[in-house]
Design an enzyme around this catalytic site. Structure first.
Site, PDB file in Angstrom:
ATOM      1  N   CYS A 143       0.827  -1.208   0.000  1.00  0.00           N
ATOM      2  CA  CYS A 143       0.000   0.000   0.000  1.00  0.00           C
ATOM      3  C   CYS A 143       0.868   1.268   0.000  1.00  0.00           C
ATOM      4  O   CYS A 143       1.422   1.622  -1.014  1.00  0.00           O
ATOM      5  CB  CYS A 143      -0.995  -0.036   1.152  1.00  0.00           C
ATOM      6  SG  CYS A 143      -2.351   1.147   0.944  1.00  0.00           S
TER       7      CYS A 143
ATOM      8  N   HIS B 263      -3.628  -5.374   0.313  1.00  0.00           N
ATOM      9  CA  HIS B 263      -3.150  -5.713   1.654  1.00  0.00           C
ATOM     10  C   HIS B 263      -3.051  -7.229   1.853  1.00  0.00           C
ATOM     11  O   HIS B 263      -3.954  -7.850   2.409  1.00  0.00           O
ATOM     12  CB  HIS B 263      -4.079  -5.101   2.708  1.00  0.00           C
ATOM     13  CG  HIS B 263      -3.928  -3.621   2.832  1.00  0.00           C
ATOM     14  ND1 HIS B 263      -3.097  -3.032   3.756  1.00  0.00           N
ATOM     15  CD2 HIS B 263      -4.480  -2.608   2.116  1.00  0.00           C
ATOM     16  CE1 HIS B 263      -3.153  -1.713   3.622  1.00  0.00           C
ATOM     17  NE2 HIS B 263      -3.987  -1.434   2.637  1.00  0.00           N
TER      18      HIS B 263
ATOM     19  N   GLU C 207      -1.235  -8.728   3.949  1.00  0.00           N
ATOM     20  CA  GLU C 207      -1.006  -9.056   5.363  1.00  0.00           C
ATOM     21  C   GLU C 207      -2.293  -9.436   6.099  1.00  0.00           C
ATOM     22  O   GLU C 207      -2.264 -10.142   7.104  1.00  0.00           O
ATOM     23  CB  GLU C 207      -0.334  -7.870   6.076  1.00  0.00           C
ATOM     24  CG  GLU C 207      -1.241  -6.744   6.515  1.00  0.00           C
ATOM     25  CD  GLU C 207      -1.709  -5.824   5.412  1.00  0.00           C
ATOM     26  OE1 GLU C 207      -2.514  -4.911   5.695  1.00  0.00           O
ATOM     27  OE2 GLU C 207      -1.269  -5.997   4.261  1.00  0.00           O
TER      28      GLU C 207
END
Length: 251
Positions: free
Chosen positions: A112, A220, A222
């Site tokens: 990001c 994202h 993660e």
């Protein structure tokens, strides 16, 4: 083999009367569980000597996302609108750090804001409000307080033929989340596209000249990486590169 040390640069956040250096827990969890490393937080001090020591210490760096935006003067952009959140200390830390990491072949994963930072450092430009650009979609998160919905699959990305991501996944497209309004206006020289959104916005790239792993995504990975094969593939590849560096340094 010892686990690799993965550095994660901090944001500076005001909590009450004092500034704190902070990283979202999900990035730490991904560096430890997804990439298999030992996470250390890099304070946003913008100090050249500190950065030199960090480069010598770590086996890889994960550049996390953030609510703040890169200040537009770093890419000759128009001044931000009133109320835009910036983080001068993070810019002063991550932007010079990125150049050092790429030059020295330290594995690098941008997520990001980290994706946007690498593009800026290498000479690219950003849209500050993607949703206002003709032909581009609204890539902001849904208006909800439900984090599961916020980070849920939002749109497909087309994977570049012969790219790293296509090779890791063995397919031509994937679904990703979307939680941003800044995006790439002009891709920096030396970056090779790895994935495009349906509207043509660059969603992933690699640094072609890098001596080691240097890869970044706008989404994202993660978030709940353990439930997502795309996220697992990205984090594993990053972790493998960090382990390789650790092994070479221990020889």
């Amino acid at each position: 083999m010892q686990q690799p040390i993965i550095g994660i640069p901090c944001d500076v956040k005001q909590i009450g009367l004092f500034p704190f250096h902070a990283v979202g827990e999900k990035y730490i969890t991904a560096a430890v569980g997804g990439a298999g490393g030992i996470a250390i937080l890099i304070p946003a001090l913008g100090d050249a000597a500190q950065l030199r020591a960090i480069v010598d210490l770590v086996d890889g760096v994960l550049l996390p996302g953030s609510p703040s935006n890169v200040e537009p003067h770093h890419y000759q952009g128009e001044p931000s609108r009133e109320g835009t959140l910036h983080d001068v200390a993070r810019d002063a830390t991550t932007l010079p750090l990125i150049s050092m990491l790429v030059d020295e072949g330290v594995p690098l994963l941008g997520i990001c804001r980290g994706f946007q930072e690498i593009n800026v450092v290498l000479g690219g430009e950003l849209h500050q409000h993607v949703q206002e650009q003709p032909g581009l979609n609204d890539h902001r998160e849904p208006d909800t307080c439900d984090v599961e919905e916020m980070y849920g699959p939002a749109h497909a990305v087309k994977l570049a033929a012969g790219g790293l991501l296509q090779g890791w996944l063995g397919c031509d497209s994937a679904m990703v989340n979307s939680i941003h309004q800044q995006g790439i206006k002009r891709l920096a020289p030396g970056l090779e596209v790895e994935a495009l959104a349906e509207d043509g916005l660059v969603e992933a790239y690699r640094v072609a000249r890098a001596k080691s792993f240097a890869f970044a995504v706008q989404w994202h990975p993660e978030w709940k990486y353990w439930d997502n094969k795309v996220s697992q593939a990205i984090l594993k590849a990053f972790g493998d590169a960090c382990r390789e560096r650790r092994m070479r340094r221990n020889q």
